[in-house]
Each structure stands twice: as structure tokens, then as C-alpha cells.
Design an enzyme around this catalytic site. Structure first.
Site, short mmCIF file in Angstrom:
data_model
loop_
_atom_site.label_atom_id
_atom_site.label_comp_id
_atom_site.label_asym_id
_atom_site.label_seq_id
_atom_site.Cartn_x
_atom_site.Cartn_y
_atom_site.Cartn_z
N LYS A 31 -17.74 -1.50 5.60
CA LYS A 31 -18.16 -2.50 4.62
C LYS A 31 -19.67 -2.45 4.38
CE LYS A 31 -16.65 -7.12 3.36
NZ LYS A 31 -15.97 -8.35 3.80
N GLU B 79 0.82 -1.22 0.00
CA GLU B 79 0.00 0.00 0.00
C GLU B 79 0.85 1.27 0.00
OE1 GLU B 79 -0.52 -2.63 1.92
OE2 GLU B 79 -2.60 -3.26 1.67
N MET C 54 24.04 9.69 2.27
CA MET C 54 23.89 10.98 2.94
C MET C 54 24.22 10.85 4.42
SD MET C 54 23.44 14.11 2.44
CE MET C 54 22.48 14.69 1.05
N PHE D 211 -11.40 -8.00 13.46
CA PHE D 211 -10.31 -8.41 12.58
C PHE D 211 -10.01 -7.30 11.57
CE2 PHE D 211 -8.87 -10.46 8.59
CZ PHE D 211 -7.63 -10.84 9.04
N GLN D 212 -8.75 -6.95 11.47
CA GLN D 212 -8.27 -5.88 10.58
C GLN D 212 -8.96 -4.54 10.83
OE1 GLN D 212 -8.10 -7.40 6.50
NE2 GLN D 212 -6.00 -8.07 6.89
#
Lengths: 184, 579
Positions: free
Chosen positions: B177, B65, B490, B127-128
Site C-alpha cells: 500500500k 476474484e 463426468m 489484517f488481510q
């Protein structure tokens, strides 16, 4: 130099606004001394009154960041001198103590406090005022044992004759009309 | 089986559809053509709806993602449109956060849509489930949780309006959902006004006049500009301004490509690793005109010694930036394009020949002490500068240059040349390593007609290297140059200069990049000698599809000039001998 400032913010009454506003303080490690949120005179618009002890520059920066929030209409900052403000405090003392001497009664009179409820066990006293005043009554009553004590956040109104928000909303309407006219 | 659904443009008519379909139709109504995303449980209904609209909107499946959000950023930067990405709830949503924070600090317009557990399960540690509204609150311009299908069209309209107007920024919409499954009477109307939000204030004529007077009477005026020029499309206005007034101009890191690199009044880049002249002249000018920039600490160095001799004029769209870091003499609120147009009409035609010459003298000093060694090195090891310059020479300064973060980024900013606006994509404020590769994917989708060349270090590319999978699946002709010095360059440079060469965990090994690319079916090559560089670069540029070129770079090269952290811009140094 740090001093007390009262920040007032007007926002839409939407979920999460309190969080959006407080994280602006958290991120800059500025402590909120007192906070009150309630519906303003205009339905659907919430008013936040936030007291901080900070330097002016930081307060200005915070106010701009609050105003930058999409759902905030306007934010202001004032010193204590520029506003009339109050807090409310409730004290619970044993009724026995009230019965045994006239000291508590004298204190209630001299502090302009009032009794809200008396039961056999306890008496609830209410006082409004500045923090020093509600604290002074607490210190007095505590000689007899304060069973419970609660103080509210600050509420404040400006010394200007009209509600700044109404003025602001009128200005904003004018601004939107001007911008719309520009587009056409 | 996909059932190709057509969208007719009749916004007034309502139709009964699911929330998911409303989501896709709303995005199409906002002109969305490309979505970067990754499916998962809580966003499955939206992906199901997407299945029917593939002919209206292209979905790019990324490999993580974070890749989706950086790609959306790259897309937004080059196209000027709002970047859109999808992710599922929980880990999908939290993986977006780095990119959202990056977009917030770099004012990139994004609409990120995350799935969320069914509204009845909110707050139950389902969940999630993650509190993505809470998590993203400090790093979004606005966010909103949709729990009912009826809210969808209005929420999306607001999201696009907020993301793209005023000072742009990322917006996150979290959609449960059940809101995706539920039905609504759908009609779409764009948002044009929110009473609590003023994207842009009308120009204050008094301030404009005051600014004009200051500029007209200035002996050593100096203009510095940022991404505001690109965001408001003020490239022509900037050009007219400097050409009329003869005022030398320099850019912030994000303002690069707003003005042709070859323009005689373009003095280069400001900041910690910017050009010498733009930095030191900041403390010698008498009027400093700052447009569409925010005086970031990497630009100002020590604030207490920044442009104290100058009267500062700040033209800026975001009121919160005025006087935030640098106190101004005159501030003009408004977008750069409109304000510059009005301001230029009040200005006198001038040539500041002597003042401009002072810049050129300083430029020559940098040329002798730094640039000549970077571009024509006497050492056998290749420099990042020569690789970058070769690539823009071979593409007539027309390529879109995307970078990762670190030495590769600074070398690209210093040595790439630009003739076209919106052809520079980099992570400025947040400095997100791993930004480059996915941002290059987005840039290519945003400007398919242009050559897109990525410069990444061996460290940064490994942070999001899985996106080679996306490039491979899309057969996307992105040209990737890995500048490999076997160091986190760097940080190593700072360790050398400020930590007594104690190279604590900056030596990094890499996979065989050619084999890695090959595993993804992407042609690749490695160059370790200068004599082979030009041919290898040409092969890469001529490739029809994606191509990865690894260039072995001199291991311990430093980026100069440098304004050391906390130093004044007048203390800009040109090499270690000045430390």
C-alpha cells in the site's frame, strides 16, 4: 538407477530464488541431500550447488525446470566423478581429552585436520574433505566424546579448464545479438 | 468527482506522480484496455487512481476474484493480448490462485496485480496479509513484490514482457500500500530483454533438415498440434504445411480452432475423449510430427505404448517440454510460426491418399457407432452433442465457444464446428470447474464483435454462478447454455464405468435457472423437449443482450469414444459394449 548428482545453477541474486528452486524439488518429492548458495566469481550472480540422489531422467527434468525460471541464467548437472568437490566440518571436543592422550593429536595429523581454537573447556577442529572423510574423523573423535559437530553443504567445481558460466554468458550475448539482428 | 486525466505519449519526459497513478499509466502504456477486478483495503489507492482514467481503460467489476482471473483468461485467449486482473491482499489474492494455476498449465498470458499490506507490516500477520508471493510461486511464470513506487514502471514492463513472450504464462505483481501511495518520477519504457531469460531460441538448421528428411521419406506421416499454433499465430503456416504435404492433422483440446473444422485434412481431436481416428492412428503412423503441444497424459494415454513404432519430431518453444514425456527423434526448439514456415519450404509436395483414407475409414466407424447417435438420437432425451452442434450450425461456425469442465466440455469439443481461429476457450490442463461463466465474460470483452456462447453443466455453472451479476451490470450479451442432467455428469460416467454404478455424491440439485437469471434481470428459458430446441436456441442467439438457456439433457448419457485412464491410445473404445 539412483545415484548422486551435483546440480549447479547460476542465478541473479534476487529475493526468493532459493524458494523458487527448492519448490521444483519438493513438487517432485526429491530430497535435497546438500545445498550451498553463495556469490559466484561474477558479482551479482549467485551459485547454487545442490546434491541429490536420483535417477538421471528426473535430474535432467529438474535441471530444465530450474533453467526455465526467469532469473536463472544456467543450470548444469554432473556426476561426482566429473567434479572436484569438498565439504567442511567443524568438531568441538573437550580439551581435557586432548590433554590426556596423544590419540586426538595423531588423528588430527593423519586426517590432515587443523585446530582452530583451544580454550580450557573445548577445542575446535576443522577438516575439509568428502563426506566419508569428515565422517571418519567424526567417528574417530567421538570415542572421546564430540561436544558439537557441523558439516557444510558441498561446494564443487568442474574439471573443465574454464568457468562454464563465462563461456555461457559469451554465448548468450551472441544469441541476443543474433536475435536482435533477426528482428531488424 | 472524477477528474478525467489525459495521458500523453511522451515516454522520455518524467512526471512526478503517485505509485498508483504510475500503475495505471504503465498499464495503458502496455495497451491494456480492459481490467477485471475487485477492490479492497490494500488496493484502494490503485482503485482511486483508476477513477481518473476510466476513459483510457475499462474496469469490469466481478463478483468474486476467481471470476476476475478466469475472465482475464477468456479475454487473453480470444484476443491474443495479455489478460489483466486486480485483487486486494489476503483473501482477494488467494481467490486468484485457481485461475493463475489454470493459466500456468494452459500457457495463458496474464498480469495479476494484488494489493499488499504496507511494507512495514510485512510478515506481522497484519489484517488481510497473506504471503501471495510464496503461495503463487509454483503457479506463476514470474512474480514480484513491489515495495517502493520507483519500482513500478520497470516491474510492469517486465511483467508484460515475461507474460507474453516465449511460452506465455501468468505473472503476479504484489504491490504494498505504501508503494501505491508514494511518489516517483515516472517515465515508461517497455522491456525488450532480460539477460537470464531467452523467450525463443533460434532455429537449429541441422535439426530442421533432419526433420524435413524424415517427413519427406515417411509413408504414413501424421501431424498433431496444440495451442502453440494459436499462441504464435501460425494458423496459415499450419495450413500451408498440411496442404503442401497432404499430411492428416489432429488437434489437442487446446489446439481447437487453429484449423477449420471442415478442412479435409482436419481429422479432429486427440485424447481421452477425442476422436477415434486421431487416437488409433497415433500408433500406426511412421512419423509423428508434434507442434506446439506437450504430450499431456490425457493425450498420450499410457506412455509405454504411445507411438512406439513412430519417429517423433517435436517442434516446441519450451525446452523443458522436450523429451519430458515422449522421447523424440528430432526436436526443434522455436515458435511454431517461424519453424513451420522454414520447415515447409524443405518439404516435398505430396498426397497421402491411402493413408488419409485409413483415417476416414476409422472416422466412419466412429460416425456409425457414436456420432450418429449423439447427433440424431433415437431416444426422447436430448444429447449434449445435438445442442452444441445446433448452436454452431446456427452461427455459421463463427461463434466463440466457451465451456466449463466435464461432459459439457467434451461434447462441445467434439461437436462444435469452427471456422475462425481463437474461437474456443476451455480449461484444459487444470480442468477447472467454474471456469466457463467468467471466461465467457472475458471472451465477450475480448471479441465484442463475435457471438460468445457458453456451454456449462449444472454442476460447473453453480461454482461461479455469482458472475451473472457481472453480466447483468455490464449488460453483456453473453449467451449461456446450461446442459442440465441433474448429475455431475463426468464423474457419474466414471462411476458407472469403473465404480460399479455407485453414484457417490454425483446427483446434484439446481436452482430454477430461469428464476435465477430473472433475479439478475437476464432473460432465460428452459427446454425439455427436442421439438422446442431449435426455436429456443434461435431466440437465444437473436437476443440483443445476455440470455440463459437451460436444456434438460438425458440424465445418464456417456461421452464416447474413450481412452480409459492408463490405457493405450490404440485401445480407444467406442461404447460400453467394448469394455
Amino acid at each position: 538407477m539412483k545415484q548422486e548428482y551435483i546440480i549447479s545453477a547460476y542465478s541473479e541474486n534476487h529475493i526468493g530464488l532459493l524458494n523458487r528452486i527448492t519448490i521444483i524439488f519438493t513438487r517432485r518429492k526429491v530430497n535435497i541431500e546438500s545445498l550451498t548458495v553463495s556469490e559466484s566469481a561474477l558479482a551479482g550472480i549467485s551459485k547454487f550447488t545442490i546434491v541429490v540422489n536420483e535417477e538421471k531422467g528426473k535430474v535432467i527434468n529438474i535441471v530444465k525446470q530450474i533453467e526455465k525460471l526467469i532469473e536463472v541464467l544456467k543450470a548444469f548437472y554432473h556426476t561426482n566423478e566429473e567434479m572436484i568437490f569438498q565439504e567442511i566440518a567443524l568438531y568441538k571436543v573437550p580439551t581435557q581429552a586432548l590433554m590426556e592422550s596423544d590419540q586426538i593429536e595423531k588423528m588430527i595429523r593423519s586426517h590432515n585436520a587443523r585446530i582452530l581454537e583451544i580454550t580450557k573447556e573445548y577445542t575446535v577442529i576443522e577438516k575439509t574433505g568428502h563426506k566419508e572423510e569428515t565422517q571418519a574423523l567424526f567417528d574417530g573423535l567421538n570415542q572421546f566424546g564430540v561436544l558439537q559437530f557441523i558439516r557444510s553443504g558441498r561446494i564443487a567445481i568442474t574439471r573443465s579448464p574454464i568457468e562454464k558460466l563465462s563461456e555461457f554468458l559469451r554465448e548468450r550475448d551472441a544469441l541476443f545479438s543474433k536475435l536482435e539482428a533477426k528482428e531488424k | 468527482m472524477t477528474t478525467k486525466k489525459e495521458i500523453k505519449n511522451s515516454p522520455k519526459e518524467t512526471i512526478e506522480i503517485t505509485g498508483s497513478e504510475a500503475m495505471i499509466r504503465s498499464l495503458v502504456a502496455e495497451g491494456v484496455e480492459t481490467i477485471f477486478g475487485y477492490p479492497g483495503g490494500a488496493i484502494m489507492p490503485i482503485y482511486d487512481a483508476l477513477y481518473d482514467f476510466g476513459h483510457h481503460v475499462k474496469h469490469v467489476l466481478v463478483r468474486h476474484e476467481q471470476g476476475a482471473v478466469h475472465a482475464a483468461q477468456g479475454y487473453a485467449r480470444v484476443s491474443g493480448k495479455v489478460g489483466v486482473c486486480f485483487a486486494t491482499s489476503g483473501p482477494g489474492a488467494t481467490n486468484l490462485i485457481t485461475g493463475i494455476a489454470d493459466a500456468m498449465i494452459d500457457s495463458t498470458p496474464l498480469v495479476c496485480v494484488t494489493g499488499q499490506v504496507t511494507s512495514g507490516l510485512l510478515g506481522t500477520d497484519a489484517f488481510q496479509e497473506s504471503d501471495v508471493i510464496g503461495i503463487s510461486m509454483p503457479v506463476t511464470k514470474w512474480n514480484y513484490q513491489i515495495t517502493s513506487p520507483d519500482e513500478i514502471p520497470e516491474a510492469i514492463a517486465k511483467a508484460f514482457y515475461i507474460a507474453s513472450t516465449g511460452r506465455p504464462g501468468p505473472v503476479l505483481l504484489d504491490i504494498t500500500k505504501d508503494a501505491q501511495f508514494g511518489k516517483l518520477q515516472f517515465a515508461y519504457e517497455k522491456c525488450t530483454k532480460i539477460r537470464s531469460y531467452v523467450p525463443e531460441f533460434p532455429t537449429d538448421k541441422k535439426h530442421l533438415k533432419k526433420a524435413a528428411d524424415l517427413i519427406n521419406s515417411a509413408q504414413k506421416p501424421y501431424l498433431i498440434y496444440g495451442q502453440g499454433i494459436l499462441l504464435s499465430g501460425a494458423e496459415k503456416e499450419l495450413l500451408s504445411f498440411i496442404e503442401k504435404t497432404g499430411i492428416p492433422a489432429a488437434s489437442t483440446l487446446l489446439g481447437i480452432s487453429a484449423l477449420d473444422s471442415d478442412h479435409p485434412l482436419n481429422m479432429g481431436m486427440l485424447g481421452m475423449h477425442g476422436n477415434y481416428a486421431p487416437n488409433i492412428k497415433t500408433n500406426e503412423c511412421d512419423v509423428l510430427i508434434a507442434i506446439g503441444m506437450r504430450f499431456d497424459d490425457r493425450v498420450t494415454g499410457s506412455i509405454s505404448t504411445y507411438a512406439k513404432q513412430a519417429k517423433v519430431i517435436h517442434i516446441e518453444i519450451d525446452p523443458a517440454e522436450i523429451d519430458k514425456n515422449i522421447k523424440t527423434e528430432v526436436a526443434i526448439l522455436g515458435d511454431a510460426k517461424h519453424t513451420l514456415r522454414l520447415l515447409t519450404t524443405l518439404l516435398e509436395e505430396k498426397k497421402h491418399t491411402e493413408w488419409v483414407n485409413e483415417f476416414l475409414v476409422a472416422r466412419n466407424k466412429e460416425e456409425e457407432k457414436v456420432i450418429v447417435h449423439d447427433l440424431n438420437p433415437s431416444k426422447p432425451g436430448m444429447t449434449m452433442g445435438e445442442v452444441v452442434r445446433l448452436s454452431t450450425n446456427l452461427t455459421d461456425n463463427k461463434a466463440v465457444i466457451v465451456t466449463d469442465v466435464g461432459q459439457n466440455q467434451m461434447a462441445a469439443a467434439r461437436y462444435a464446428r469452427f471456422s475462425q481461429s481463437r474461437s474456443w476457450v476451455t480449461s484444459g490442463g487444470l480442468g477447472t470447474m467454474g471456469f466457463g461463466l467468467p471466461a465467457a465474460i472475458g471472451a465477450k470483452f475480448g471479441a465484442p464483435e463475435k457471438e460468445v456462447i457458453l456451454f456449462a453443466g449444472d454442476g460447473g455453472i453453480q461454482m461461479t454462478v455469482q458472475e451473472l451479476g457481472t453480466i447483468s451490470q455490464e449488460k453483456l450479451p453473453v449467451k449461456m447454455v446450461v446442459l442440465n442432467n441433474d448429475f455431475l455428469g463426468m464423474v457419474r460416467q466414471w462411476q458407472e464405468l469403473f465404480f460399479e454404478k455407485r453414484y457417490s455424491f454425483t446427483e446434484i440439485t439446481s436452482p430454477d435457472f430461469v428464476k435465477l437469471a430473472d433475479a439478475y434481470g437476464i432473460p432465460a428459458a428452459t427446454v425439455s423437449e427436442r421439438k422446442n430446441l431449435e426455436a429456443a436456441m434461435k431466440t437465444m442467439i437473436d437476443a440483443k443482450g445476455p440470455y440463459l438457456l437451460e436444456v434438460k439433457i438425458e440424465q445418464e448419457d456417456n461421452i464416447f469414444p474413450m481412452v480409459p485412464a492408463g490405457a493405450s491410445v490404440s485401445g480407444c473404445i467406442l461404447g460400453t459394449d467394448e469394455m
